[in-house]
Design an enzyme around this catalytic site. Structure first.
Site, short mmCIF file in Angstrom:
data_model
loop_
_atom_site.label_atom_id
_atom_site.label_comp_id
_atom_site.label_asym_id
_atom_site.label_seq_id
_atom_site.Cartn_x
_atom_site.Cartn_y
_atom_site.Cartn_z
N ARG A 249 1.37 -11.89 5.48
CA ARG A 249 2.88 -11.51 5.94
C ARG A 249 3.34 -10.44 7.09
NH1 ARG A 249 5.08 -9.43 0.39
NH2 ARG A 249 7.18 -9.99 1.06
N PRO B 81 0.59 -1.06 -0.28
CA PRO B 81 -0.28 -0.41 -0.04
C PRO B 81 1.14 1.34 0.41
CG PRO B 81 -0.22 -1.30 2.28
CD PRO B 81 0.65 -2.15 0.99
N GLU B 82 0.20 2.13 -0.78
CA GLU B 82 1.56 3.88 -0.87
C GLU B 82 0.39 4.49 -0.36
OE1 GLU B 82 4.80 4.23 -3.27
OE2 GLU B 82 4.15 2.38 -4.47
N HIS C 142 -5.58 -14.94 9.35
CA HIS C 142 -4.86 -13.95 9.64
C HIS C 142 -5.06 -12.08 10.21
CE1 HIS C 142 -1.93 -16.54 7.35
NE2 HIS C 142 -2.84 -16.57 6.65
#
Ligand code: ZN
Length: 276
Positions: A112, A2-3, A93
């Protein structure tokens, strides 16, 4: 990953659902993500009202009514899932679950585990190690040609690398730097100091436009997403240079071809014909 526009879109989605709400329950399902989670995090958040939801660079800031701010970073793959009511079971998750007093439930899901949370006094944010050395917000009013010029004047690195430097400007990622340089017609290989002045004046509005266009695209995606699945996620953009190696330049009147080079280990896409 994500930016800034994705994080801003997530922030707006969370603000709409959580601002002013009290956290009636918080469940922390593991002791660590990228870093250990703050001690007794669930206990310290329970009963707190979220007074504001802000963003600094790629950090989400949940300002609480006890003078503390919960800081959240999405890392590489983190997402915030919004549910109208608390789900009966937690999906894989989903590491942290925030339940608001109207039932709205936000889960932080990150397979992750590069994301992280921290709890810091609101008044101490500016001097905290996450924020103390950060450059200006690219969408902030104080980020203009003069400000960028001040930060580029002594820099001998290529402008591409300078714009990725968090001390120069906060939270601009690789994709958006490529796109802004393309729109401004500035070569990514040009020395940063040579962009100071007139080129910086030209570049700053393009940086803001690239980000605002992505946020606008995310906003429309977000509405669809929330209706469809109750989930805030990432979205594809229509890039003009990024990822277009070998394709004709999209600038009107330019007959160039988009090239890919590697700078500081990152791909740069640009047109050597119209970016000088
Ligand atoms: Zn071109």
């Amino acid at each position: 990953m994500p930016e800034l526009p994705e994080v801003e879109t997530v922030r707006r989605g969370l603000e709409r659902r959580l601002k002013g709400r009290v956290l009636s329950d918080v469940e922390v399902r593991r002791p660590d993500l990228r870093f250990p989670l703050p001690e007794r995090l669930a206990e310290r958040l329970k009963g707190r009202r979220i007074d504001d939801l802000r963003r600094r660079a790629k950090y989400l800031l949940f300002d609480l009514d006890d003078g503390m701010t919960l800081i959240g970073h999405l890392g590489m793959s983190g997402r915030m899932n919004i549910h109208d009511a608390r789900p009966n079971s937690v999906a894989p998750h989903e590491h942290v679950v925030f339940v608001a007093d109207d039932g709205t439930t936000v889960t932080f899901q990150d397979h992750r585990r590069f994301g992280y949370f921290d709890l810091i006094e609101t008044g101490a944010l500016d001097t905290h190690r996450y924020f103390i050395n950060l450059g200006p917000e690219p969408l902030g009013e104080d980020f203009d040609g003069a400000e960028l010029t001040r930060r580029l004047t002594a820099k001998k690195t290529p402008i591409k690398a300078a714009l990725l430097d968090q001390h120069v400007v906060a939270g601009l990622g690789n994709i958006y730097v490529c796109e802004a340089l393309f729109r401004a017609g500035i070569s990514p290989k040009r020395s940063a100091y040579s962009v100071a002045g007139a080129r910086a004046e030209r570049l700053v509005p393009h940086i803001k436009d690239v980000l605002n266009d992505a946020i606008a695209a995310g906003g429309s995606t977000l509405r669809d997403y929330v209706q469809a699945s109750g989930e805030l996620g990432y979205f594809q953009h229509d890039f003009r240079a990024y990822g277009r190696e070998g394709a004709p330049c999209r600038k009107t009147g330019c007959t160039g071809i988009v090239k890919r080079i590697v700078q500081s280990g990152r791909s740069t896409f640009y047109c050597s014909t119209c970016q000088r």
